[in-house]
Design a protein around this motif. Structure first.
Motif, short mmCIF file in Angstrom:
data_model
loop_
_atom_site.label_atom_id
_atom_site.label_comp_id
_atom_site.label_asym_id
_atom_site.label_seq_id
_atom_site.Cartn_x
_atom_site.Cartn_y
_atom_site.Cartn_z
N HIS A 42 9.18 1.92 4.93
CA HIS A 42 8.65 0.86 4.08
C HIS A 42 9.72 0.44 3.06
N GLU A 43 10.30 1.42 2.38
CA GLU A 43 11.35 1.13 1.39
C GLU A 43 12.55 0.45 2.05
N GLU A 44 12.92 0.95 3.21
CA GLU A 44 14.05 0.37 3.94
C GLU A 44 13.77 -1.08 4.31
N ALA A 45 12.58 -1.34 4.82
CA ALA A 45 12.20 -2.71 5.21
C ALA A 45 12.26 -3.65 4.02
N PHE A 46 11.69 -3.22 2.91
CA PHE A 46 11.63 -4.12 1.75
C PHE A 46 12.95 -4.19 0.98
N SER A 47 13.91 -3.36 1.35
CA SER A 47 15.26 -3.54 0.78
C SER A 47 15.97 -4.68 1.51
N LYS A 48 15.43 -5.07 2.67
CA LYS A 48 16.03 -6.12 3.48
C LYS A 48 15.20 -7.41 3.49
N ILE A 49 13.95 -7.34 3.06
CA ILE A 49 13.03 -8.47 3.17
C ILE A 49 12.55 -8.89 1.79
N ASP A 50 12.60 -10.18 1.54
CA ASP A 50 12.08 -10.74 0.29
C ASP A 50 10.80 -11.50 0.63
N CYS A 51 9.68 -10.98 0.17
CA CYS A 51 8.38 -11.60 0.48
C CYS A 51 8.33 -13.06 0.06
N LEU A 52 9.01 -13.40 -1.00
CA LEU A 52 8.98 -14.77 -1.49
C LEU A 52 9.68 -15.75 -0.55
N GLN A 53 10.50 -15.22 0.35
CA GLN A 53 11.13 -16.08 1.35
C GLN A 53 10.22 -16.32 2.54
N CYS A 54 9.16 -15.54 2.65
CA CYS A 54 8.28 -15.59 3.82
C CYS A 54 6.87 -16.06 3.45
N ALA A 55 6.15 -15.21 2.76
CA ALA A 55 4.75 -15.45 2.39
C ALA A 55 3.87 -15.72 3.62
N GLY A 56 4.26 -15.18 4.77
CA GLY A 56 3.48 -15.38 6.00
C GLY A 56 2.05 -14.92 5.86
N CYS A 57 1.86 -13.83 5.14
CA CYS A 57 0.50 -13.31 4.96
C CYS A 57 -0.36 -14.32 4.21
N CYS A 58 0.15 -14.84 3.13
CA CYS A 58 -0.62 -15.78 2.30
C CYS A 58 -0.83 -17.13 2.99
N LYS A 59 0.04 -17.43 3.93
CA LYS A 59 -0.05 -18.70 4.65
C LYS A 59 -0.99 -18.65 5.85
N THR A 60 -1.30 -17.43 6.34
CA THR A 60 -2.03 -17.37 7.60
C THR A 60 -3.31 -16.54 7.59
N ILE A 61 -3.39 -15.51 6.74
CA ILE A 61 -4.57 -14.65 6.75
C ILE A 61 -5.15 -14.54 5.35
N SER A 62 -6.37 -14.10 5.27
CA SER A 62 -7.02 -13.95 3.97
C SER A 62 -7.35 -12.49 3.72
N PRO A 63 -7.18 -12.09 2.47
CA PRO A 63 -7.67 -10.76 2.11
C PRO A 63 -9.19 -10.81 1.99
N ARG A 64 -9.80 -9.63 2.02
CA ARG A 64 -11.21 -9.54 1.66
C ARG A 64 -11.29 -9.53 0.14
N PHE A 65 -12.24 -10.26 -0.38
CA PHE A 65 -12.51 -10.23 -1.82
C PHE A 65 -13.75 -9.39 -2.01
N LYS A 66 -13.56 -8.15 -2.44
CA LYS A 66 -14.69 -7.27 -2.70
C LYS A 66 -15.23 -7.57 -4.10
N THR A 67 -16.39 -7.04 -4.42
CA THR A 67 -17.04 -7.34 -5.70
C THR A 67 -16.11 -7.14 -6.90
N PRO A 68 -15.39 -6.02 -7.00
CA PRO A 68 -14.48 -5.88 -8.15
C PRO A 68 -13.38 -6.95 -8.18
N ASP A 69 -12.91 -7.36 -6.99
CA ASP A 69 -11.89 -8.41 -6.92
C ASP A 69 -12.46 -9.73 -7.43
N ILE A 70 -13.66 -10.05 -7.00
CA ILE A 70 -14.31 -11.29 -7.42
C ILE A 70 -14.49 -11.30 -8.94
#
Length: 164
Positions: A42-70
């Motif tokens: 995980h650490e190795e991957a994120f030393s090479k990957i910048d989420c802000l360059q991708c944001a694939g997760c935010c662009k394609t899938i949704s998290p679950r919003f549980k009661t505390p999240d809401i």
């Protein structure tokens, strides 16, 4: 970016079948102990990957919003919970609250999250490359490998370590 990550989306699609077999193997005794490799990979991957360059997760899938999240997000936005739900969320086929549309309405044009400090637990934990959740939901991990370069990276680095 490493060679492993160049053209990763195409390679992830091509590796779907072997990755599915590998993740199924991780459900057996042969996969026992594999999770010990995850934090380092995980650490190795994120030393090479910048989420802000991708944001694939935010662009394609949704998290679950549980009661505390809401509760947290609606308070952060200054909205009543019912208004927050009506404005941004819908119930999915599993009965979970998810965002109404993709990309996520809280994703900015710069790929920054507008609710980052109060983001749902699913967002905080995504892409699960540093925990046993990576193996517990093989179908989700398989899908995530086509959405997130870190998941693809960890899978590909893990296979030779485990004999996949």
């Amino acid at each position: 970016m490493s060679d492993l990550l160049s053209d990763w989306e195409k390679k992830a699609r091509e590796q779907q079948k072997p990755n599915k077999q590998f993740l199924q193997k991780m459900q057996t005794k042969k996969g026992k102990g594999a999770e010990r490799h995850l934090p380092e990979l995980h650490e190795e991957a994120f030393s090479k990957i910048d989420c802000l360059q991708c944001a694939g997760c935010c662009k394609t899938i949704s998290p679950r919003f549980k009661t505390p999240d809401i509760k947290k997000v609606s308070r952060f936005l200054g909205l009543r919970e019912s208004v927050f739900i009506d404005t941004y969320l819908r119930l999915d086929e599993d009965g979970d609250y998810v965002v109404k549309r993709s990309p996520c309405p809280f994703l900015g044009a710069d790929n920054y999250c507008g609710i980052y400090d109060v983001r749902p637990g699913d967002c905080r934990n995504y892409p699960y490359t540093d925990s046993g959740e990576f193996f517990k939901r093989p179908n989700t991990t398989l899908l995530n490998a086509t959405i997130c370069p870190a998941v693809y990276y960890v899978l590909e680095r893990l296979k030779p370590l485990i004999g996949g």
